[in-house]
Design a protein around this motif. Structure first.
Motif, PDB file in Angstrom:
ATOM      1  N   TYR A 111      -5.737   6.271  -0.453  1.00 38.20           N
ATOM      2  CA  TYR A 111      -5.538   4.927   0.088  1.00 38.20           C
ATOM      3  C   TYR A 111      -6.425   3.934  -0.653  1.00 38.20           C
ATOM      4  N   ALA A 117      -5.442   9.113   1.686  1.00 40.19           N
ATOM      5  CA  ALA A 117      -4.507   8.492   2.631  1.00 40.19           C
ATOM      6  C   ALA A 117      -4.275   9.462   3.781  1.00 40.19           C
ATOM      7  N   GLU A 122       0.848   5.265   6.627  1.00 44.68           N
ATOM      8  CA  GLU A 122      -0.277   4.380   6.319  1.00 44.68           C
ATOM      9  C   GLU A 122      -0.038   3.637   5.008  1.00 44.68           C
ATOM     10  N   MET A 123       0.522   4.341   4.029  1.00 41.15           N
ATOM     11  CA  MET A 123       0.802   3.718   2.732  1.00 41.15           C
ATOM     12  C   MET A 123       1.914   2.672   2.871  1.00 41.15           C
TER      13      MET A 123
END
Length: 156
Positions: A111, A117, A122-123
């Motif tokens: 991340y 990550a 989330e990405m």
């Protein structure tokens, strides 16, 4: 890389089954293969072109994203793929140019510096915030299908 006759046959077979080909490119020079298929009349536009920047792809610089954007045939949709630490800078360039992006753990497991990550989600959330900050709205699945020249989803 496929031989030209194999590529033409593959695209013709995809056309027969209603499959939209994606052209994943690792270098600006790969555009010549797309142009050859267009000249042979086997491709329907728009052309879905994914280009990798960094990793096994081309050099990850803003100039290379601009060059990729400029050399693709008209009616092409460029899908920018940034690999590793180049992921978000390259995606930002794609978004600024009005093109499309791919994000996820397949291309980058971090991340940020020294921070793995947690998930693909989330990405994706991060790239959505980036797009919004740059004044771009993320397409709905229906809008994306329309841009790509796809019909309604198949029922299985």
């Amino acid at each position: 890389m496929m031989a030209p006759d194999e590529a033409k046959y593959s695209v013709e077979l995809m056309n027969e089954y209603g499959i939209k080909p994606e052209f994943e490119m690792y270098d600006i020079q790969d555009v010549k293969y797309l142009n050859r298929l267009i000249q042979q009349g086997v491709l329907d536009d728009p052309y879905w072109c994914s280009m990798l920047f960094n990793g096994n792809g081309t050099v990850a610089t803003p100039d290379m994203v601009i060059q990729a954007n400029n050399v693709l045939p008209g009616k092409s949709l460029l899908n920018v793929i940034g690999v590793g630490a180049a992921q978000f800078p390259m995606l930002a360039m794609g978004i600024i140019l009005g093109q499309h992006v791919r994000v996820g753990l397949e291309d980058n497991v971090f991340y940020g510096p020294h921070r793995p990550a947690k998930s693909n989600a989330e990405m994706v959330e991060r790239v959505v915030r980036l797009a919004e900050a740059l004044g771009r709205r993320v397409a709905t699945p229906e809008e994306a299908r329309q841009m790509m020249g796809l019909g309604a989803p198949r029922s299985y």
